[in-house]
Design a protein around this motif. Sequence first.
Motif, PDB file in Angstrom:
ATOM      1  N   ILE A 172     -34.093 -66.652 -23.867  1.00 18.10           N
ATOM      2  CA  ILE A 172     -34.541 -65.359 -23.996  1.00 18.10           C
ATOM      3  C   ILE A 172     -33.541 -64.300 -24.321  1.00 18.10           C
ATOM      4  CG2 ILE A 172     -35.196 -63.494 -22.251  1.00 18.10           C
ATOM      5  CD1 ILE A 172     -35.347 -65.701 -20.252  1.00 18.10           C
ATOM      6  N   LYS A 188     -40.083 -66.954 -29.572  1.00 18.64           N
ATOM      7  CA  LYS A 188     -41.206 -66.962 -28.551  1.00 18.64           C
ATOM      8  C   LYS A 188     -41.876 -68.300 -28.080  1.00 18.64           C
ATOM      9  CE  LYS A 188     -41.446 -62.413 -28.060  1.00 18.64           C
ATOM     10  NZ  LYS A 188     -40.424 -62.012 -29.290  1.00 18.64           N
ATOM     11  N   LEU A 217     -41.901 -69.972 -24.346  1.00 18.70           N
ATOM     12  CA  LEU A 217     -43.548 -70.348 -23.946  1.00 18.70           C
ATOM     13  C   LEU A 217     -43.260 -71.723 -23.510  1.00 18.70           C
ATOM     14  CD1 LEU A 217     -45.714 -68.537 -26.366  1.00 18.70           C
ATOM     15  CD2 LEU A 217     -45.818 -68.279 -24.042  1.00 18.70           C
ATOM     16  N   ARG A 265     -35.911 -62.376 -17.689  1.00 21.47           N
ATOM     17  CA  ARG A 265     -36.752 -62.342 -19.038  1.00 21.47           C
ATOM     18  C   ARG A 265     -37.967 -61.184 -19.108  1.00 21.47           C
ATOM     19  NH1 ARG A 265     -41.317 -62.851 -19.892  1.00 21.47           N
ATOM     20  NH2 ARG A 265     -41.809 -63.099 -17.727  1.00 21.47           N
ATOM     21  N   THR A 297     -38.022 -58.470 -21.827  1.00 23.30           N
ATOM     22  CA  THR A 297     -39.058 -58.158 -22.602  1.00 23.30           C
ATOM     23  C   THR A 297     -39.662 -56.648 -22.611  1.00 23.30           C
ATOM     24  OG1 THR A 297     -40.495 -59.261 -21.245  1.00 23.30           O
ATOM     25  CG2 THR A 297     -39.897 -60.620 -22.960  1.00 23.30           C
ATOM     26  N   GLU A 318     -45.591 -61.830 -32.278  1.00 19.16           N
ATOM     27  CA  GLU A 318     -46.088 -60.751 -31.958  1.00 19.16           C
ATOM     28  C   GLU A 318     -46.228 -59.931 -33.082  1.00 19.16           C
ATOM     29  OE1 GLU A 318     -43.744 -59.652 -28.590  1.00 19.16           O
ATOM     30  OE2 GLU A 318     -44.110 -61.706 -27.448  1.00 19.16           O
ATOM     31  N   TYR A 348     -49.466 -65.467 -23.144  1.00 14.94           N
ATOM     32  CA  TYR A 348     -48.909 -64.858 -21.725  1.00 14.94           C
ATOM     33  C   TYR A 348     -47.866 -63.628 -22.136  1.00 14.94           C
ATOM     34  CZ  TYR A 348     -46.476 -64.624 -17.385  1.00 14.94           C
ATOM     35  OH  TYR A 348     -46.058 -64.051 -16.209  1.00 14.94           O
ATOM     36  N   LEU A 349     -47.191 -63.868 -22.965  1.00 14.99           N
ATOM     37  CA  LEU A 349     -46.029 -62.856 -23.209  1.00 14.99           C
ATOM     38  C   LEU A 349     -46.658 -61.679 -23.967  1.00 14.99           C
ATOM     39  CD1 LEU A 349     -43.129 -65.039 -24.889  1.00 14.99           C
ATOM     40  CD2 LEU A 349     -43.433 -64.060 -22.662  1.00 14.99           C
ATOM     41  N   GLU A 395     -48.303 -59.795 -21.075  1.00 19.15           N
ATOM     42  CA  GLU A 395     -47.119 -59.519 -19.992  1.00 19.15           C
ATOM     43  C   GLU A 395     -47.067 -57.996 -20.544  1.00 19.15           C
ATOM     44  OE1 GLU A 395     -43.431 -61.448 -18.040  1.00 19.15           O
ATOM     45  OE2 GLU A 395     -43.406 -60.932 -20.127  1.00 19.15           O
ATOM     46  N   LYS A 396     -46.932 -57.757 -21.983  1.00 17.39           N
ATOM     47  CA  LYS A 396     -46.701 -56.519 -22.524  1.00 17.39           C
ATOM     48  C   LYS A 396     -47.621 -55.654 -22.156  1.00 17.39           C
ATOM     49  CE  LYS A 396     -43.406 -57.684 -25.981  1.00 17.39           C
ATOM     50  NZ  LYS A 396     -42.623 -57.395 -27.189  1.00 17.39           N
TER      51      LYS A 396
END
Lengths: 911, 419
Positions: free
Chosen positions: A744, A750, A754, A777, A781, B236, B323-324, B327-328
Motif C-alpha cells: 500500500i 493496485k 488486490l 490501507r 486510499t 484507476e 474492490y478498490l 471502495e472509493k
Amino acid sequence: SSSSSTGTASAPQDYNSYTSYSNTTDPYSAYSGYYNGYQQQTNNQYSQQQPNPSYSQPVEAYQNTGAAYQPNSSFQNTGSYAGTASYSTTYYNPGNYQTSGGYPSSGYNNQPTAWNNGSYANYTSYQYPNYTSDTSSAYSSVSAPATYQQQYKQWPEYYSQTEVTCAPGTEHLSAASNSNHGSSLPTSLPPPPPLPPPSLTPTWRPETSSSELPSMQPGGAASGAHDNYWNQPAPSFQTHLAAPTQPIYQNSLDSKTSYENFQELKTAPQGLNSQYPVVHQVSQNYQSTLPTVPSFDARRVSKLQIPTNPRIASNAALGIAKTEKDSYAANSAPRPAYISVSVQKPNDKMSPNNAADPMLKPTMLPKSLRGYVERAFGRYKDDDAKRAACEAYMKDIITEARADGTLYTRDWDSEPLFTVPDSLSISKANIQTPTHASIPNYNKSPVRRSKSRWEPLAEEKMLEKPVSASNEIGKYGSWDRKTFSGYSATKDNSLSSFRFSGPQQRTPSKSAQRPMKRQRIVNGTGLTNNDDDASSDSDKEQSLTAYYSGAMALANNPEEKKRRESRSKRFDRGQGHRPDINYFKPKNAGPANLYTRRASALMLSKSFDDSANQAVEDIDWDALTVKGTCQEIEKRFLRLTSAPDPSTVRPEDVLEKALLMVQNSQKNYLYKCDQLKSIRQDITVQRIRNQLTVKVYETHARLAMEVGDLAEYNQCQSQLQILYSEGIEGCLMEFAAYNLLCVILHSNNKKDLLTSMSRLTPEAKEDDAVKHALAVRAAVTSGNYVTFFRLYKSAPNLNTCLMDLYVEKMRYKAAVCMSKSYRPTVPISYIAQILGFSNAADENGETELSGLDECLEWLKAHGASLITDNTGEMQLDAKASSSTLYMPEPEDAVAHGDSSLAVNDFLARTT
Amino acid sequence: MAYLSMGESHRRITDYLNRFADAINYQDGDSLARLFSVSSDSPSLLSLADALNVFQDANRLIKQSEKFSQFGEVVAPFFRSLQCYRLGNLVDAYGAFEKASNAFIQEFRNWESGWALEALYVIAYEIRVLAERADRELASNGKSPEKLKGAGSFLMKVFGVLAGSCDLQGKGPKRVGALYVTCQLFKIYFKLGTVNLCRSVIRSIETARIFDFEEFPIRDKVTYMYYTGRLEVLNENFPAADQKLSYALTHCCLSKEANIRMILKYLIPVKLSIGILPKKQLLENYDLVEYNNIVEALKRGDLRLLRSALQENEDQFLRSGVYLVLEKLELQVYQRLLKKIYIIQKQKDPSKAHQVKLEVIVKALKWLEIEMDLDEVECIVAILIYKNLMKGYFAHKSKVVVLSKQDPFPKLNGKPVAS
C-alpha cells in the motif's frame, strides 16, 4: 590528517597505501603510513629517491580512509597494517582500488573495501580494514629478543618480511612482523595500546619499510643490508611524518631513505623457498641505501602486511604469475617514539635473524608460538631445504593464525607440528611445541577474536589496544579471520599450508600489480612469467587468491582444516591431470593449497581446463549443495562467485547460534545485516528450508524495517512468502500485515494489493496486525489523515516502521488538503495533534509543546504561511498556504537514493 | 467402448490424413481448423483418437506416402497429442501439441496468403486451453504449473510471426490475425496475474503502423477492448476504462449475454466512479445484483449500506479487481449524505442552510450506526472540499462547514473524482 601530509612526499606510485595511525598516544600516530603500493617496477628506486613522493598519492587516499576509520577504534593500527589489510581487501573488492585512485595496490583502500564487499560494496572509500589494531606487534618482543635473533639467523629469508616499522607500525602489522618487532621494538615501543582511530587518519604515512625488509632477508649479507633498510625507511617516514606533525621522526627519517620494493619481499614472505631468492635480490638493493635506522619496524610491518595479503594471493595463485613484479615500497613510518635510537639498534641486530621470517619474529609471536616455531625448525636443523620449507610453512601458519585471531589463543604447545612435504624436504621435525611466548599479553586480548572486516586480518590479532575499536571492526572482519584460520589449518596439513602461505604473502604484490579491481588481469599476466621462478609460482597463487578471495574467505574456518586436508589430498590425486596447477606450486608447496582455497567451481573448471575441459555449465550444482563444517559463529557476507566451500559454510546448529548472536548483538544494523546475509547465504547453499530459515528471514526483515531498509526487507519478505506457502511456520500474520503495508504504502501497485488482499484468509482478517494494515490501507486510499495518524500511534509490531516511511507524504497531503478546505485559518496546535506531531513529543518525554514546535518547523519547511491571531496562537493561513506549499527535497537525499548507505552517515552512526 | 478393429482404425487414420492433406492442398482454412481442435471433443477427432490408441504405428502410415509425409512434423506430434488427450494425460498432450503447433507455424510462415488463419486461431486457442488443463493436472499432482507460461511465450512467437509477416510490403494479409493472438495472450496473462506483460503487446498493436485497428475482426476488437478496459480499471484511469469498455459493450453481439455481463461487471463500477448510476433493470437483466446495494447506497447516502455491500461481496470484488474502485465510492456516499442534510436544513430554514454544523453530520452518521468523532468527520469534510465534491470551506473555529450558495454539491457528470 597526517596522511595528507605524507602526500606532500609525492612519491611516485610506488607506495600506494599508507596508513597512518594516529595513536592517541602520539608518537606513533605519525607513522603509520605504510605503503602498500608495491608496484613491481620501482622497487629499487624507492629506496632512495622517492619514498616521499610516492607517498603523497597514497596519502590522499588514506586520508579518506582515515576519516572513515576513525569512527572505528580499530583503525589505530592501520598505519602499519594498512599494508596487509589492503591486500586482503584487494581480493575482495577490486573496485575499491579504483577509488583509491592512483595507487594500484594501495593496501589500505583494499582492506576497507573488503569488508565493504560484504555488505557495503558501495563504499569503496572505506579503508577501515587497514586500520586493524597494530598494537600487538609492539608487545611481542620484549622478552624474547635473544631467541629470536637466533631464529632469524636461521631464517634469513624471513627477514625481509619481518621488517618492522616503528613500534606503532609494527603494531599494525602485528601479525606479519611480530617476531621482529618483538625483539627490537618492544623496548622502544611504548605501545600505544589505545588506538585512537581519529588520530590515525592524520598520521597516515606510507611505509616503505615493508619493501625493505624483504631485501633484508638474504640473511648473512643481510645484517648490513638490514641496516640499510632500516635507515631507508626512516627517511621515508620522515617525509610522511613531517606532514603529520611529528618533527622528531622527520629528522630521523630524513636521514634514511625509503626504499625498497618488495616484489621480492612478497614472495619471500610467502615463504616458500623459491620466493626467497627474489627477496634477496631486493634486499641487495636496499642494502646499499642505508645504515642502521629505526625504521626497521616499519619495514617489518610492511612485510607483515604482505603476508596477510597472501591469503588472497593464494587463491589467485593460478592467475598471478609474479608478485615479483610488484615492488613494495613499504615505507615504514615509524612512530616518533619508536624512532628512538636505541630501538633501532636492537632491530638491526635482530634484523639479520629476523630476516628469515618476519612472521616468525619472536616479538610478534606469543611465547608458545615461538616455542612451536622453534620446535618446527628444530626438526630440520640439518636440512636446509626442509628448513626453508618449514619457514614458509610457519609463516603461513602464523599468518593464518593471525588472520583467524587465534594467534594468541591457540594452544601452540599442543599444536601438531606440520610436516614439510617430501618434495620440499620437510618440516616434520622442526615444529615442536612452541615454548617461547613473549607475547602472551596479546593472546588474551579480545581483539583477536573480534574480526573486523575493516582491519587487515593479521593485524587484528596483533593489536591488543585496538581491541575496543577492533571489536566493532571485528564483527565485520570475522570472516577474514576465518579465512586465515583456514589457512592455518591448512598449515597443519603441510602441503596445503605451504600453498596458502605463498598466496597470502603474494597478495600484497597482487595489490600492487593491480591498481584496481582488475586483479584478474594482472594475475593472468603474471602467470605467464611465473614459469621461471618459484617465486613466480607463488605469485600466481596469489593472483588466484585474489581472484577467489571471496571463496577463500569462506573457507577460513578452523573446521575447514580437516576438510581442506581431505580436499588437498583429493587434489593431489588430481595433480597429474592438471599441469597448470603443478607448476604453480613452488617446490615446497603442493598444489593442494590452491585447490583447497578455491571453493569455486570456476576454479575447478579452470584447473581442469587442459584436461577435462569442464565447463561451468556442466557442473552438477546439486552436487555442490554443501554440508557446512564451519564452526565460526560470525561470518562476513561475501557474495559467492563460485561454488561454496563447505569449510566456510556453517552448519545449521552453528547458524542458530549465529542468529542468536545477531539478535542479541548491540551492534548497529549494518553489522547485523551483513551477518544475516551471510547466514542467509549459508542457509541457501545448504538448502535449509525450515523454521530456522523462516526465523532468519523474519529477523532480518524486522531489522531492515526498523532502519527503513526497504530493499533488504523486500528480499526477505518475498522469501518469507515462499517459505510460508510451503507450510513452514512463522509469524505469518505479522508478515502478512507488513506485506500489505508495504504494498500500500510503497509500491502502490493496485494489482499487487488486490492479490495480497484476496489471498488473506478469513482468520488473517481477524488478526490484529492484519486488521490494522487493512485499516491503514483504507485510510491511505481515502486520504484520511486523521485515521492514518491514529493508526500510526496504535500500530502493532513494526507496522509503525513501515508507516514511518509514509508519514511525510501523508502529512504533506494533509497540509495541502487542509489549506484548500479550511478558511480562514487552522490552529497549528490542531494540525500538530492531527498529524501526529505530538507523538514525537511523547517519545521525547517532553511536553506537548515540542510537538507543536516540530509541527511549526515542518510547516515552515514546507512553505506554509503562518500567522498569529489576536489571542497569540499560531495559525496556518490556509488561503495563503494553498499556493505556497511544496514538498522540499529531502535533506539527506543521496545520489544513489538510499541515504542509509551514505558512508559518512554510516560512520557517524557506527561510533 | 466398442471394439475397434485394426482395419477400422487404419481407415480412420488414413481418412484424417487425407482430409488434412486436402485441406492444405485446397487451402481450406475452415476444414483445417476443424482438424486441429483437440479440445472441441468433436466425434470425428474422438474416434480418431481411439483409432490411434488401437493402431499404435500411425507414424508408419504417415511415412508411407509422400502425400502425408510432408506434413509428418505436424501430424505426428498432433497424433500423439490427441492420444494423450484421449487418455487424460494433459501434460503430455500439451507438450505434443506445442510441438505440432511449432511445426505448423513454420509452414504457416511460408504461406503467402492468410488462408490458414482460421487454423492458426484454433491452434492459438487450443494451446491456451490445453495449457490451462495441463496446469490443473500439474497442480493436482503437486508440481509447479508452468505450461500456461510456456503457452504465453509460444503465443508471443506466433504474434511475432503475424506481425513480422507485414514488415516487407506495408501490410501483409496475416496481420489481421494478430489481434486474436493478442486476446489469447491477454487471457493467459490475466489468468497468470502477470498483466504487466500485456503492455508490450498493447504497445505494438496501438503504435505499429502495420496495424489498423478498424481492420481487425470485430470479435477480436471487442475482446481486446474488454481486456484493455480492465487494465485501465486496475490503473484507476476511469475515463479511459469507460471509453474502452463502452466500446466493447456497444460492439458486442447482443446475443452473447455472458460476454455483455462480463463487460458490465467492470463498466458499472467505472460508471459509478464517474457519477453515473445504472438502472436497476440492467443489473437484474444481467444478473449483477451484487451491485444493487452499492447503487442504492449511493442514492441514499447510506454509508453503512455501502460498507456492508462491500463486505458481503468482498471476495468477489477482490478477485475481479473492482474492490478498490468500489471502495472509493465512499466519498460520493458522504457527499450524498451531506447533500441530504443540506436539503433538510434548507427546508427548515433556507437562510442558514449553507452552514452545516459538524455535530449534525456526526449525529447523522450515528444514526447510520457509524461512530466517528469530530476530528474524523472534519477530516472527511476537508477531503470532500479538497476533492471538489463539495464547494465551500470549513471553519475550524466554529466547526462549521460553510457551503457555497451556488451549486454546493457539484455533480461528477462523467468526470472522475479528483485525486
